[in-house]
Design a protein around this motif. Structure first.
Motif, PDB file in Angstrom:
ATOM      1  N   GLN A  37       2.696   5.507   1.733  1.00 54.83           N
ATOM      2  CA  GLN A  37       3.002   6.376   0.629  1.00 54.83           C
ATOM      3  C   GLN A  37       2.059   7.256   0.212  1.00 54.83           C
ATOM      4  OE1 GLN A  37       4.948   4.421  -2.855  1.00 54.83           O
ATOM      5  NE2 GLN A  37       5.985   6.280  -3.379  1.00 54.83           N
ATOM      6  N   GLY A  42       7.626   9.905  -1.325  1.00 54.96           N
ATOM      7  CA  GLY A  42       8.236   8.583  -0.821  1.00 54.96           C
ATOM      8  C   GLY A  42       7.475   7.896   0.188  1.00 54.96           C
ATOM      9  N   PRO A  43       8.069   6.725   0.371  1.00 55.89           N
ATOM     10  CA  PRO A  43       7.329   5.881   1.577  1.00 55.89           C
ATOM     11  C   PRO A  43       7.609   6.362   2.862  1.00 55.89           C
ATOM     12  CG  PRO A  43       8.141   4.491  -0.099  1.00 55.89           C
ATOM     13  CD  PRO A  43       8.752   5.816  -0.356  1.00 55.89           C
ATOM     14  N   GLU A  44       6.688   6.519   3.863  1.00 59.92           N
ATOM     15  CA  GLU A  44       7.158   6.862   5.243  1.00 59.92           C
ATOM     16  C   GLU A  44       6.784   5.699   5.954  1.00 59.92           C
ATOM     17  OE1 GLU A  44       6.543  11.314   6.135  1.00 59.92           O
ATOM     18  OE2 GLU A  44       4.644  10.473   5.255  1.00 59.92           O
TER      19      GLU A  44
ATOM     20  N   GLN B   2      11.189  13.560   5.754  1.00 62.70           N
ATOM     21  CA  GLN B   2      11.830  12.959   4.335  1.00 62.70           C
ATOM     22  C   GLN B   2      13.255  13.737   4.978  1.00 62.70           C
ATOM     23  OE1 GLN B   2       8.525  12.404   1.193  1.00 62.70           O
ATOM     24  NE2 GLN B   2       9.985  11.014   2.158  1.00 62.70           N
ATOM     25  N   LEU B  43       8.170  -0.813  -4.588  1.00 64.55           N
ATOM     26  CA  LEU B  43       9.693  -0.355  -4.892  1.00 64.55           C
ATOM     27  C   LEU B  43      10.397  -1.705  -4.984  1.00 64.55           C
ATOM     28  CD1 LEU B  43       8.196   1.578  -2.840  1.00 64.55           C
ATOM     29  CD2 LEU B  43      10.772   2.776  -2.924  1.00 64.55           C
ATOM     30  N   PHE B  88      13.738   6.671  -6.050  1.00 64.65           N
ATOM     31  CA  PHE B  88      13.953   6.932  -4.860  1.00 64.65           C
ATOM     32  C   PHE B  88      15.458   6.702  -4.108  1.00 64.65           C
ATOM     33  CE2 PHE B  88       9.710   8.272  -4.040  1.00 64.65           C
ATOM     34  CZ  PHE B  88       8.822   7.588  -5.001  1.00 64.65           C
ATOM     35  N   TYR B  97      14.899   3.271   7.466  1.00 69.00           N
ATOM     36  CA  TYR B  97      15.250   4.095   6.073  1.00 69.00           C
ATOM     37  C   TYR B  97      14.432   5.207   6.068  1.00 69.00           C
ATOM     38  CZ  TYR B  97      19.163   0.934   5.059  1.00 69.00           C
ATOM     39  OH  TYR B  97      20.436   0.156   4.811  1.00 69.00           O
ATOM     40  N   PHE B  99      12.918   7.712   3.085  1.00 68.12           N
ATOM     41  CA  PHE B  99      12.903   7.707   1.783  1.00 68.12           C
ATOM     42  C   PHE B  99      12.613   9.330   1.322  1.00 68.12           C
ATOM     43  CE2 PHE B  99      12.649   3.523  -0.056  1.00 68.12           C
ATOM     44  CZ  PHE B  99      12.495   2.629   1.178  1.00 68.12           C
ATOM     45  N   GLY B 100      13.431   9.630   0.183  1.00 67.03           N
ATOM     46  CA  GLY B 100      13.239  11.026  -0.428  1.00 67.03           C
ATOM     47  C   GLY B 100      12.022  10.924  -1.053  1.00 67.03           C
ATOM     48  N   THR B 101      11.563  12.089  -1.819  1.00 63.57           N
ATOM     49  CA  THR B 101      10.347  12.393  -2.301  1.00 63.57           C
ATOM     50  C   THR B 101      10.390  11.864  -3.772  1.00 63.57           C
ATOM     51  OG1 THR B 101      11.195  14.533  -3.053  1.00 63.57           O
ATOM     52  CG2 THR B 101       9.868  14.306  -1.471  1.00 63.57           C
ATOM     53  N   GLY B 102      11.743  11.619  -4.500  1.00 59.48           N
ATOM     54  CA  GLY B 102      11.707  10.779  -5.585  1.00 59.48           C
ATOM     55  C   GLY B 102      11.948  11.732  -6.695  1.00 59.48           C
TER      56      GLY B 102
END
Lengths: 116, 109
Positions: A37, A42-44, B2, B43, B88, B97, B99-102
Motif C-alpha cells: 500500500q 489502496g492496497p495492491e 485499481q 484494514l 475502501f 480483490y 481495492f479502490g483509492t479510498g
C-alpha cells in the motif's frame, strides 16, 4: 482468537539492502495474501497463497521480490535489493478460503518500510 | 491496477451527521466489500454485498449496490469521531480483490 500477526511493524533500511517481512495468519486460514500500500492509495495485491502454493503472483516484481509459505502457515516476503520506490506499507491478510463463504480477508497491522 | 474508485476522495463532517461515500467499478463482479483503515493500521472488514443483493445493513452502516451502474455506496449514520478513517471498496476479480483509492473521512467533534 489472535488476528493476523506481522513483524516487524517498522523498518528503515538503506537502498540496495535486503529486507524481510514475516506474517502469521489466523489459525485455520488456508489463503494468505501479501499487499503493498503506497501512501494515499489502496492496497495492491502482490501474491496470494492457497496453503503452500502461490496461485497468483502476477503482480510480484520477481526480479527483486520473493515470498514463501513453506508449511502452509506463516509466510515471509523478501526484497533484495531494496529500492527507494519500495517504501510503502506491506500488508498481510488471510481468509478461510478464497471463494464462497469465509472469503472475507482479515488484515494484519502492516509493516511500514522506509528505504533511504 | 485499481478497479474501484471512491468518491469523494475526502469528506469532513460534524459528529452526528451522516456520511455517504461512493464506489464505482469497471467490470462485472460477484461481490463487493467495504473496509475501514484507521491511521497507521491495517484494514478492517465492514461489510460484503453480493451481486444479487441491492442493500445490506450492519449497525450504523448501510451499503447499496447497483450493478447496472457499476456502483456502490456506503452510508454511515449518526457519525462519531471514532469513524474518522479511510474507507475502501474492494471488488472481486477472479480470485483476488482489487481495492479502490479510498475516501478519507474526518468526523469533527
Amino acid at each position: 482468537e489472535a488476528g493476523v500477526v506481522q513483524s516487524p511493524r517498522y523498518k528503515i533500511i538503506e537502498k540496495k539492502q535486503p529486507v524481510a517481512f514475516w506474517c502469521n495468519p489466523i489459525s485455520g486460514h488456508n489463503t494468505l495474501y501479501w499487499y503493498r500500500q503506497n501512501l494515499g492509495q489502496g492496497p495492491e495485491l502482490l501474491i496470494r497463497y492457497e496453503n503452500e502454493e502461490a496461485v497468483d503472483d502476477s503482480q510480484l516484481p520477481k526480479d527483486r521480490f520473493s515470498a514463501e509459505r513453506l508449511k502452509g502457515v506463516d509466510s515471509t516476503l523478501k526484497i533484495q535489493p531494496a529500492e527507494l520506490g519500495d517504501s510503502a506499507v506491506y500488508l498481510c491478510a488471510s481468509s478461510l478460503v478464497s471463494r464462497g463463504p469465509g472469503e472475507t480477508q482479515y488484515f494484519g497491522p502492516g509493516t511500514r518500510l522506509l528505504v533511504l | 491496477s485499481q478497479q474501484g474508485e471512491e468518491d469523494p476522495q475526502a469528506l469532513s463532517i460534524q459528529e452526528g451527521e451522516n456520511a455517504t461515500m461512493n464506489c464505482s467499478y469497471k467490470t462485472s463482479i460477484n461481490n463487493l466489500q467495504w473496509y475501514r483503515q484507521n491511521s497507521g493500521r491495517g484494514l478492517v472488514h465492514l461489510i460484503l454485498i453480493r451481486s444479487n443483493e441491492r442493500e445490506k445493513h450492519s449497525g450504523r452502516l448501510r451499503v447499496t449496490l447497483d450493478t447496472s451502474k457499476k456502483s456502490s455506496s456506503l452510508l454511515i449514520t449518526a457519525s462519531r469521531a471514532a469513524d474518522t478513517a479511510s474507507y475502501f471498496c474492494a471488488t472481486d476479480d477472479v480470485y483476488k480483490y482489487i481495492f479502490g483509492t479510498g475516501t478519507r473521512l474526518k468526523v469533527l467533534a
